[in-house]
Scaffold this motif. Structure first.
Motif, PDB file in Angstrom:
ATOM      1  N   ARG A 196     -19.422 149.507  37.421  1.00 25.87           N
ATOM      2  CA  ARG A 196     -19.796 149.027  36.124  1.00 25.87           C
ATOM      3  C   ARG A 196     -19.723 150.255  35.165  1.00 25.87           C
ATOM      4  NH1 ARG A 196     -23.925 147.796  39.762  1.00 25.87           N
ATOM      5  NH2 ARG A 196     -25.084 149.642  39.002  1.00 25.87           N
ATOM      6  N   GLU A 197     -19.822 151.447  35.692  1.00 26.82           N
ATOM      7  CA  GLU A 197     -19.777 152.577  34.436  1.00 26.82           C
ATOM      8  C   GLU A 197     -18.243 152.952  34.119  1.00 26.82           C
ATOM      9  OE1 GLU A 197     -21.302 155.673  32.283  1.00 26.82           O
ATOM     10  OE2 GLU A 197     -22.400 153.752  33.269  1.00 26.82           O
ATOM     11  N   PHE A 198     -17.453 152.837  35.197  1.00 28.76           N
ATOM     12  CA  PHE A 198     -16.039 153.301  34.976  1.00 28.76           C
ATOM     13  C   PHE A 198     -14.789 152.043  34.907  1.00 28.76           C
ATOM     14  CE2 PHE A 198     -18.037 157.214  36.877  1.00 28.76           C
ATOM     15  CZ  PHE A 198     -18.247 157.703  35.719  1.00 28.76           C
ATOM     16  N   GLY A 199     -15.396 150.704  34.749  1.00 24.78           N
ATOM     17  CA  GLY A 199     -14.352 149.920  35.081  1.00 24.78           C
ATOM     18  C   GLY A 199     -13.771 149.482  33.710  1.00 24.78           C
ATOM     19  N   THR A 200     -13.732 150.376  32.830  1.00 24.32           N
ATOM     20  CA  THR A 200     -12.591 150.060  31.538  1.00 24.32           C
ATOM     21  C   THR A 200     -11.714 151.140  31.431  1.00 24.32           C
ATOM     22  OG1 THR A 200     -14.734 149.133  30.319  1.00 24.32           O
ATOM     23  CG2 THR A 200     -12.460 150.052  29.086  1.00 24.32           C
ATOM     24  N   PRO A 201     -10.451 150.846  31.439  1.00 24.37           N
ATOM     25  CA  PRO A 201      -9.561 152.051  31.249  1.00 24.37           C
ATOM     26  C   PRO A 201      -9.776 152.810  29.994  1.00 24.37           C
ATOM     27  CG  PRO A 201      -8.521 149.814  31.829  1.00 24.37           C
ATOM     28  CD  PRO A 201      -9.780 149.613  31.409  1.00 24.37           C
ATOM     29  N   ARG A 202      -9.424 154.082  30.127  1.00 22.19           N
ATOM     30  CA  ARG A 202      -9.446 154.918  28.851  1.00 22.19           C
ATOM     31  C   ARG A 202      -7.974 155.324  28.642  1.00 22.19           C
ATOM     32  NH1 ARG A 202     -14.382 159.321  31.137  1.00 22.19           N
ATOM     33  NH2 ARG A 202     -15.743 157.602  31.195  1.00 22.19           N
ATOM     34  N   PRO A 203      -8.022 155.859  27.165  1.00 20.16           N
ATOM     35  CA  PRO A 203      -6.717 156.017  26.815  1.00 20.16           C
ATOM     36  C   PRO A 203      -6.160 157.524  27.188  1.00 20.16           C
ATOM     37  CG  PRO A 203      -8.196 156.117  24.852  1.00 20.16           C
ATOM     38  CD  PRO A 203      -8.944 155.407  26.115  1.00 20.16           C
ATOM     39  N   PHE A 204      -4.855 157.621  27.337  1.00 25.49           N
ATOM     40  CA  PHE A 204      -4.290 158.924  27.649  1.00 25.49           C
ATOM     41  C   PHE A 204      -3.221 159.086  26.606  1.00 25.49           C
ATOM     42  CE2 PHE A 204      -2.908 155.806  30.487  1.00 25.49           C
ATOM     43  CZ  PHE A 204      -1.545 155.984  30.606  1.00 25.49           C
ATOM     44  N   ASP A 205      -2.513 160.383  26.797  1.00 25.42           N
ATOM     45  CA  ASP A 205      -1.439 160.582  26.092  1.00 25.42           C
ATOM     46  C   ASP A 205      -0.275 160.187  26.791  1.00 25.42           C
ATOM     47  OD1 ASP A 205       0.420 161.507  24.242  1.00 25.42           O
ATOM     48  OD2 ASP A 205      -0.037 163.587  24.328  1.00 25.42           O
ATOM     49  N   ALA A 206       0.699 159.128  26.198  1.00 21.49           N
ATOM     50  CA  ALA A 206       1.611 158.659  26.905  1.00 21.49           C
ATOM     51  C   ALA A 206       2.794 159.573  27.201  1.00 21.49           C
ATOM     52  CB  ALA A 206       2.243 157.197  26.115  1.00 21.49           C
ATOM     53  N   ARG A 207       3.044 160.534  26.095  1.00 20.02           N
ATOM     54  CA  ARG A 207       3.856 161.565  26.139  1.00 20.02           C
ATOM     55  C   ARG A 207       3.549 162.619  26.929  1.00 20.02           C
ATOM     56  NH1 ARG A 207       5.520 166.444  23.798  1.00 20.02           N
ATOM     57  NH2 ARG A 207       3.332 166.756  23.294  1.00 20.02           N
ATOM     58  N   THR A 208       4.574 163.066  28.070  1.00 20.31           N
ATOM     59  CA  THR A 208       4.370 164.404  28.641  1.00 20.31           C
ATOM     60  C   THR A 208       5.097 165.572  28.281  1.00 20.31           C
ATOM     61  OG1 THR A 208       3.895 162.751  30.504  1.00 20.31           O
ATOM     62  CG2 THR A 208       4.417 165.080  31.015  1.00 20.31           C
ATOM     63  N   PRO A 209       4.520 166.684  27.879  1.00 17.85           N
ATOM     64  CA  PRO A 209       5.140 167.597  27.271  1.00 17.85           C
ATOM     65  C   PRO A 209       6.462 168.122  28.464  1.00 17.85           C
ATOM     66  CG  PRO A 209       3.299 168.618  27.997  1.00 17.85           C
ATOM     67  CD  PRO A 209       3.216 166.972  28.006  1.00 17.85           C
ATOM     68  N   ASP A 210       7.248 169.076  27.968  1.00 18.40           N
ATOM     69  CA  ASP A 210       8.382 169.469  28.519  1.00 18.40           C
ATOM     70  C   ASP A 210       7.631 170.778  29.747  1.00 18.40           C
ATOM     71  OD1 ASP A 210      10.251 168.101  27.415  1.00 18.40           O
ATOM     72  OD2 ASP A 210      10.591 169.633  26.054  1.00 18.40           O
TER      73      ASP A 210
END
Length: 788
Positions: free
Chosen positions: A429-443
């Protein structure tokens, strides 16, 4: 000489003598003890006997004070004082017997208290047995439910072909099931009520036993207080007796001094009288001689003069002879009288010396008895304190028992109504929603600099770029990392800081390893069939949280703090086996499916090991830890952290956005594809130059796993700004040459030659990198063999 009188210090509570001499040394005391009344085992009679004994002791002390106050002039003072002393001895023996009786009573009460405590423990065990029987009855009811469901399933399976028979059989089965259920429920209710009645009865008996125990403890405490009061009174009275005894000793010393002085004075007087008698004898002898001379003269004169009649001359001569005889008798009797008086005085001095020795001996006995009394009082005080401690411990244990019973009832209720994995279900119930993250991975180089800056700013730790490159490449090579080094250099801090560097401080969990872990259940937790709950450990909760929608797309780190406090090959064996599986590895939690499991529990029995999880174990090497096995080292990335942190410039960028696990994996794949040829060069270099020599001289070999790790590790090091020599140096020190540590079957000359040739060969392979890790490992081994 004048008489000195010493009055002892008076107190209202009476006076007693300070100690009790052993009964075997004083027959008078033994006879008095035989005639004294025996202490009653009851508390009231013991108190009355103690009061009567104290009254008698006070009476004897008062009589002794009267004797001492009367002085030493009276003829019967010595005999009265000796009589009082004998009575005191008898009373002291009686007081010792009373104290022993109280000690026996206290020991009996303590034994009875232990019996009651054991009875209470048995009551608790019987209550636990009743609860287990209740659980068995619940299991039986559940089995009946399973049978009912099984019969219902069989009824549905045969419904198509036997409709009419199914209906009839269903009605019969339903009636039979209803009757069986009613019978079983009635039996369960009857047995439950019976168990409940027995439980209530046992609880009542336990409460009655506890009340009896409390009452007896109260009586014991009262008796202890009475005994302590009596002891205090005896101590006060002993102090009075000490002063009385001191006064008696002083009086005896005064009398002895006076006797000695009188003897000395009388002896001097006798000697003076003897000298005077001798002088008088000498004078009388001289006078006798003069009288004899004069008699001769008188005879001559009488003969010549003829002026005195013969009768007159004879009469005078008779008088002179009588006087002479008297003087001779006095002279002979005087020395004999003086010698007799001197002998009497010597005998009196001898008796006084013997009396003095007897008094000194008695004083030693009294001091020994006083010391024994003090020891007995201290022991009794210790017994009282121990009894109080036992009572407090009993209260605490009873409170803990009540609390545990309440917890068990609450847990059983939760197990019947709630989830089998309560913490994991909460995370659904607490962590059932995905969280946004940076789609770009630095070099890779940018990512390493970002890791250094963020770790320094957020955790206050500074690491070289080369160490962080190795950590990043280790993540591509293995999902098990081992951070080693001295205590306090930041191994756990680095593991936690990695999550911060990847943009999420919540994507890390620390699991403290315990020294007693021997089984995977110690790591994972266990299922309680009675409570119907799986008690999730911190490791299981972290592993489940990593695969929840809010974290499954982010790198997640589980830190096993002090991983080598126990053998990882025992408690961590399931994870080591799962990490060797590429296709959806999982760990077993239960042997059978549980009711109402969490959403991500596979089949109600297993938990997955997701791809986004890295396990980091921190390790110290001291007398409290164990060594890692070779199979653990072979599967892990190992990093020996430096004991001194370098200076890092304050060039921290803005707080990074959370990185995605998929993007990081793609960066690893890209680097491995780009620099695969460089990894093949490293493998070819090892096969060509060192496989044969290391196998022949050191009996060290490697297989396909190391080649696969080189292909995963070296390209990422190069892509992050390192060199092939840096990757080769680290793998040589941590994977290949690690096994030479502590191998004293390898001669120092062989290691020395290997060190020289290997360092030169590595410099030729990559002149841009100094093989510091390999050189340091071989130098340490040579130093341990006495080579500098």
């Amino acid at each position: 000489m004048g008489k000195r009188q010493t009055r002892p210090r008076q107190k209202g509570k009476g006076t007693v003598w300070p100690g009790q001499p052993p009964a075997s040394q004083h027959p008078e005391a033994a006879r008095a003890r035989q005639s004294a009344p025996t202490a009653s085992p009851t508390g009231s009679k013991s108190a009355d006997d103690t009061a009567a004994l104290l009254a008698e002791i006070q009476q004897v002390a008062n009589e002794a004070q009267v004797v001492v106050a009367a002085g030493t002039g009276a003829d019967g003072a010595g005999s009265d004082l000796a009589s009082a002393w004998q009575r005191y001895r008898a009373l002291a023996e009686r007081q010792a017997d009373a104290a022993n009786t109280l000690s026996v009573q206290a020991e009996a009460l303590r034994a009875e208290q232990e019996k009651l405590t054991a009875a209470a423990a048995r009551q608790v065990e019987e209550a636990a047995a009743l609860q287990e029987r209740s659980a068995a009855l619940d299991a039986r009811a559940e089995l009946l439910d399973l049978k009912a469901r099984d019969l219902s399933d069989r009824e549905h399976a045969a419904e198509a072909a036997f409709t009419e028979r199914r209906l009839q059989a269903g009605r019969e089965l339903e009636a039979w099931l209803t009757e069986q259920r009613r019978t079983a429920v009635a039996a369960l209710d009857t047995e439950r009520q019976d168990r409940q009645a027995r439980w209530s009865e046992e609880q009542r008996r336990l409460a009655d036993t506890q009340a009896t125990l409390d009452q007896r403890e109260s009586e014991l405490a009262q008796r202890e207080r009475d005994l302590r009061s009596a002891r205090l009174r005896l101590e006060d009275e002993r102090e009075d007796i000490v002063h009385l005894k001191a006064a008696l000793k002083e009086q005896q010393a005064t009398r002895a001094e006076r006797f000695e002085h009188e003897v000395t004075s009388r002896t001097g007087q006798l000697l003076q009288q003897m000298e005077e008698s001798r002088h008088r004898i000498a004078v009388l002898t001289e006078g006798n001689e003069r009288l004899s001379a004069r008699l001769n003269e008188y005879d001559g004169a009488l003969a010549s003069l003829g002026g005195m009649t013969l009768e007159q001359v004879v009469e005078r001569l008779t008088e002179l002879r009588a006087e002479n005889a008297r003087l001779v008798e006095e002279n002979a009797a005087a020395p004999q009288a003086d010698a007799l008086l001197l002998e009497q005085l010597r005998q009196r001095v001898t008796r006084l010396a013997a009396d003095n020795e007897e008094l000194v001996r008695e004083r030693g006995e009294l001091e020994s008895a006083l010391q024994r009394d003090r020891i007995a009082v201290n022991e009794r005080q210790n017994y009282v304190e121990h009894n109080n401690w036992l009572r407090a411990a009993n209260d605490q244990l009873q409170q803990l028992l009540n609390e545990e019973a309440a917890k068990l009832r609450a847990t059983a209720q939760v197990g019947k109504e709630g989830h089998a994995f309560p913490a994991c279900s909460y995370m659904d119930r607490e962590f059932g929603t995905p969280r946004p993250f940076d789609a770009r991975t630095p070099d890779m180089p940018e990512l390493v600099h970002q890791m250094q800056a963020v770790i320094h700013r957020q955790a206050g730790l500074s690491y070289r770029l080369s160490d962080l490159r190795l950590v990043l490449a280790g993540m591509a090579m293995s999902r098990l990392h081992l951070f080693q080094g001295i205590s306090g250099i930041g191994k756990t801090g680095l593991a936690r800081a990695l999550a911060v560097a990847f943009g999420s401080d919540t994507s890390a969990a620390v699991v403290p390893v315990q020294a007693g872990w021997r089984d995977p259940q110690d790591l994972m937790g266990y299922y309680n069939s009675f409570d119907r709950i799986f008690y999730e450990s911190e490791f299981t909760k972290a592993l489940y949280r990593a695969q929840c929608p809010a974290f499954k797309d982010r790198p997640f780190f589980i830190v096993l703090d002090e991983m080598n406090l126990s053998h990882p090959e025992q408690y961590f064996s399931g994870v080591l086996s799962a990490l060797a599986i590429n296709d959806r590895p999982s760990l077993a939690l239960t042997t059978a499916p549980v009711r109402n499991p969490a959403e991500l529990i596979i089949g109600g029995t297993h938990i997955a090991v997701p791809d986004n999880v890295w396990f980091i174990g921190t390790a110290n090497h001291d007398e409290t830890t164990v060594g890692f096995a070779d199979k653990t080292y072979d599967r892990a990335f190992v990093l020996e952290l430096p004991w001194q942190h370098p200076d890092v410039p304050e060039t921290a960028p803005a707080f990074p956005e959370p990185l995605g696990h998929q993007g990081l994996s793609q960066s690893f794949d890209k680097a491995q594809a780009t620099y695969s040829a460089r990894a093949n060069d490293i493998i070819g270099y090892l096969d060509t130059h060192w496989r044969g020599r290391l196998s022949e001289e050191l009996r060290i070999g490697w297989g396909n796993r190391l080649e696969r790790q080189i292909k995963q590790f070296a390209p990422v090091v190069i892509a992050a700004g390192g060199s092939p020599g840096e990757a080769l140096d680290h793998l040589l020190a941590t994977r290949i040459l690690r096994s030479v540590r502590g191998r004293y079957d390898i001669h120092a000359d062989t290691l020395d030659a290997l060190r020289t040739d290997l360092v030169e060969s590595l410099m030729r392979f990559d002149s841009a990198h100094e093989p510091a890790a390999t050189r340091r490992l071989l130098d340490d081994e040579l130093r341990s063999r006495g080579r500098q």
